[in-house]
Design an enzyme around this catalytic site. Sequence first.
Site, PDB file in Angstrom:
ATOM      1  N   GLU A 121       1.912 134.940   6.288  1.00  0.00           N
ATOM      2  CA  GLU A 121       1.658 136.355   6.561  1.00  0.00           C
ATOM      3  C   GLU A 121       2.700 137.216   5.855  1.00  0.00           C
ATOM      4  OE1 GLU A 121       1.338 136.938  10.786  1.00  0.00           O
ATOM      5  OE2 GLU A 121       0.605 134.897  11.009  1.00  0.00           O
ATOM      6  N   CYS A 134       7.243 142.951   3.834  1.00  0.00           N
ATOM      7  CA  CYS A 134       7.959 141.939   4.602  1.00  0.00           C
ATOM      8  C   CYS A 134       7.362 140.585   4.240  1.00  0.00           C
ATOM      9  CB  CYS A 134       7.752 142.243   6.084  1.00  0.00           C
ATOM     10  SG  CYS A 134       8.363 140.940   7.147  1.00  0.00           S
ATOM     11  N   CYS A 141       8.566 128.165  11.591  1.00  0.00           N
ATOM     12  CA  CYS A 141      10.016 128.388  11.484  1.00  0.00           C
ATOM     13  C   CYS A 141      10.776 127.167  11.978  1.00  0.00           C
ATOM     14  CB  CYS A 141      10.405 129.622  12.311  1.00  0.00           C
ATOM     15  SG  CYS A 141      12.127 130.110  12.074  1.00  0.00           S
ATOM     16  N   CYS A 145      13.723 130.544  18.506  1.00  0.00           N
ATOM     17  CA  CYS A 145      14.127 131.740  19.260  1.00  0.00           C
ATOM     18  C   CYS A 145      13.034 132.055  20.292  1.00  0.00           C
ATOM     19  CB  CYS A 145      14.359 132.899  18.301  1.00  0.00           C
ATOM     20  SG  CYS A 145      15.596 132.492  17.039  1.00  0.00           S
ATOM     21  N   CYS A 148      10.379 135.024  19.923  1.00  0.00           N
ATOM     22  CA  CYS A 148       9.671 135.167  18.642  1.00  0.00           C
ATOM     23  C   CYS A 148       8.434 134.283  18.617  1.00  0.00           C
ATOM     24  CB  CYS A 148      10.605 134.793  17.486  1.00  0.00           C
ATOM     25  SG  CYS A 148       9.818 134.922  15.873  1.00  0.00           S
ATOM     26  N   CYS A 364       7.718 142.859  14.084  1.00  0.00           N
ATOM     27  CA  CYS A 364       8.753 141.820  14.147  1.00  0.00           C
ATOM     28  C   CYS A 364       8.447 140.824  15.255  1.00  0.00           C
ATOM     29  CB  CYS A 364      10.112 142.425  14.475  1.00  0.00           C
ATOM     30  SG  CYS A 364      10.837 143.287  13.127  1.00  0.00           S
TER      31      CYS A 364
HETATM   32  N1  SAH Z   1      14.581 134.161  10.868  1.00  0.00           N
HETATM   33  C1  SAH Z   1      15.052 135.415  10.406  1.00  0.00           C
HETATM   34  C2  SAH Z   1      13.969 136.358   9.919  1.00  0.00           C
HETATM   35  C3  SAH Z   1      12.704 136.468  10.764  1.00  0.00           C
HETATM   36  S1  SAH Z   1      12.735 137.390  12.230  1.00  0.00           S
HETATM   37  C4  SAH Z   1      15.920 136.091  11.462  1.00  0.00           C
HETATM   38  O1  SAH Z   1      16.014 135.574  12.561  1.00  0.00           O
HETATM   39  O2  SAH Z   1      16.557 137.093  11.141  1.00  0.00           O
HETATM   40  C5  SAH Z   1      13.012 139.057  11.770  1.00  0.00           C
HETATM   41  C6  SAH Z   1      13.602 139.884  12.895  1.00  0.00           C
HETATM   42  O3  SAH Z   1      12.655 140.042  13.961  1.00  0.00           O
HETATM   43  C7  SAH Z   1      14.844 139.268  13.539  1.00  0.00           C
HETATM   44  O4  SAH Z   1      15.849 140.220  13.696  1.00  0.00           O
HETATM   45  C8  SAH Z   1      14.348 138.810  14.904  1.00  0.00           C
HETATM   46  O5  SAH Z   1      15.400 138.768  15.839  1.00  0.00           O
HETATM   47  C9  SAH Z   1      13.315 139.875  15.206  1.00  0.00           C
HETATM   48  N2  SAH Z   1      12.306 139.472  16.186  1.00  0.00           N
HETATM   49  C10 SAH Z   1      11.773 138.252  16.377  1.00  0.00           C
HETATM   50  N3  SAH Z   1      10.867 138.290  17.372  1.00  0.00           N
HETATM   51  C11 SAH Z   1      10.811 139.576  17.816  1.00  0.00           C
HETATM   52  C12 SAH Z   1      10.010 140.259  18.783  1.00  0.00           C
HETATM   53  N4  SAH Z   1       9.089 139.638  19.508  1.00  0.00           N
HETATM   54  N5  SAH Z   1      10.224 141.578  18.949  1.00  0.00           N
HETATM   55  C13 SAH Z   1      11.112 142.235  18.198  1.00  0.00           C
HETATM   56  N6  SAH Z   1      11.865 141.654  17.242  1.00  0.00           N
HETATM   57  C14 SAH Z   1      11.713 140.330  17.052  1.00  0.00           C
END
Ligand code: SAH
Length: 372
Positions: A121, A134, A141, A145, A148, A364
């Site tokens: 995506e 983006c 991944c 986390c 996410c 995000c």
């Molecule tokens: N793996 C990398 C890039 C992908 S996530 C990283 O962790 O930075 C991109 C951003 O989205 C990160 O800052 C992550 O903390 C945030 N993110 C992930 N899930 C989210 C969610 N459900 N709501 C808001 N931000 C989120």
Amino acid sequence: MNFLSCSPCGTVLGSLPIMMSQPLPMTDSRHSANLLALDWSGMCALVAKLEWRPYRAKQILRWLYQRRISDIEDMTDLSLSNRALLQSIAAIPRSTNVQMRAATDGTKKFLIELSDHLQVESVLIPERDRLTLCVSTQVGCTLDCSFCLTGKMGLKRNLKAHEIVEQVLIVQDQCEEDHPITSLVFMGMGEPLANLEEVSDAIVRLTDQAWGVGISPRRITLSTAGLAPRLKEVVPLGVNLAISLNATTNEQRNVLMPAINKLHPLSQLLKACRNYPLKTGRHLTFEYVLLAGVNDSLEDAKRLPKLLQGIPCKINLIPFNEFAGSEYKRPSQEVIDQFQVVLRRAGYFVFVRKSRGRDVLGACGQLGDLQA
Ligand code: SAH
């Protein structure tokens, strides 16, 4: 309707027929080389093998990355016989299956099918003075986390450099002629530093002014969950670095980002940030996902500036983007505002990231639901 989740983009698209390149340099149909899978030296080697003059390498790369052709036939500065020769050993396989979903706010989420039928995506975010894409770096991944959606998929595989670059080529093809993508954020599916070789190779192709896509490295931001020992490897790329901090204690971070924080706890991550050599006038970005009742307290807001003390940085607050099945909630606007005020009073530049494309799961942390 199916929705994929990635990082910050999203919208409703129809199906756009394109063809996706293979992760390997060979295409399966004709056992020919995939020109998109070749880096600079690979292209030079191919040109040498054909016994052509070296300048042909740059010429071919320009066709691929600047004019975005998908047929060798279109390389009109090669003679007909040279085109035929190149076609006998190589091809430009581009994705055949791309779907777009348009969000009500103008964000567009692109779902791109790879040669092995997995999907990635990319999210296109139009703003007044820029057009940001983006991009994803992995299918799924490496990390887990808990807030996410992509993290719930596990890792399917790393993307190859050309699969990362192709996201840009494919989406640019769908934009109007006079609307070039101006900025890239590596914040889609995946952890870029867990696939840094391919990501670095992609960045070279995306930034080279002579033969590449030609986007300035200053307009590219790579976001990491915090692979501390690898931060220094980003320096030579010249791009901006964002770190997803998301917590102010190890206790919290071990729950929110277990895999990464157990490997590289806060102190190690912040030490690597302090040691990160920044050029004058440049700064790191810290991202902080705000989760109601979890990491949005006044204590958190007060601890954060202490952790970041001495690091030239700005802070991006990202109110949690909700998805089905998640235990977390987005804080109220009042809590978000208060958190921001505390950080501003401590002297930081703090921005609250607008959630774009939430109605197509393009914001995000919302990428990847189709593939779960
Ligand atoms: N793996 C990398 C890039 C992908 S996530 C990283 O962790 O930075 C991109 C951003 O989205 C990160 O800052 C992550 O903390 C945030 N993110 C992930 N899930 C989210 C969610 N459900 N709501 C808001 N931000 C989120």
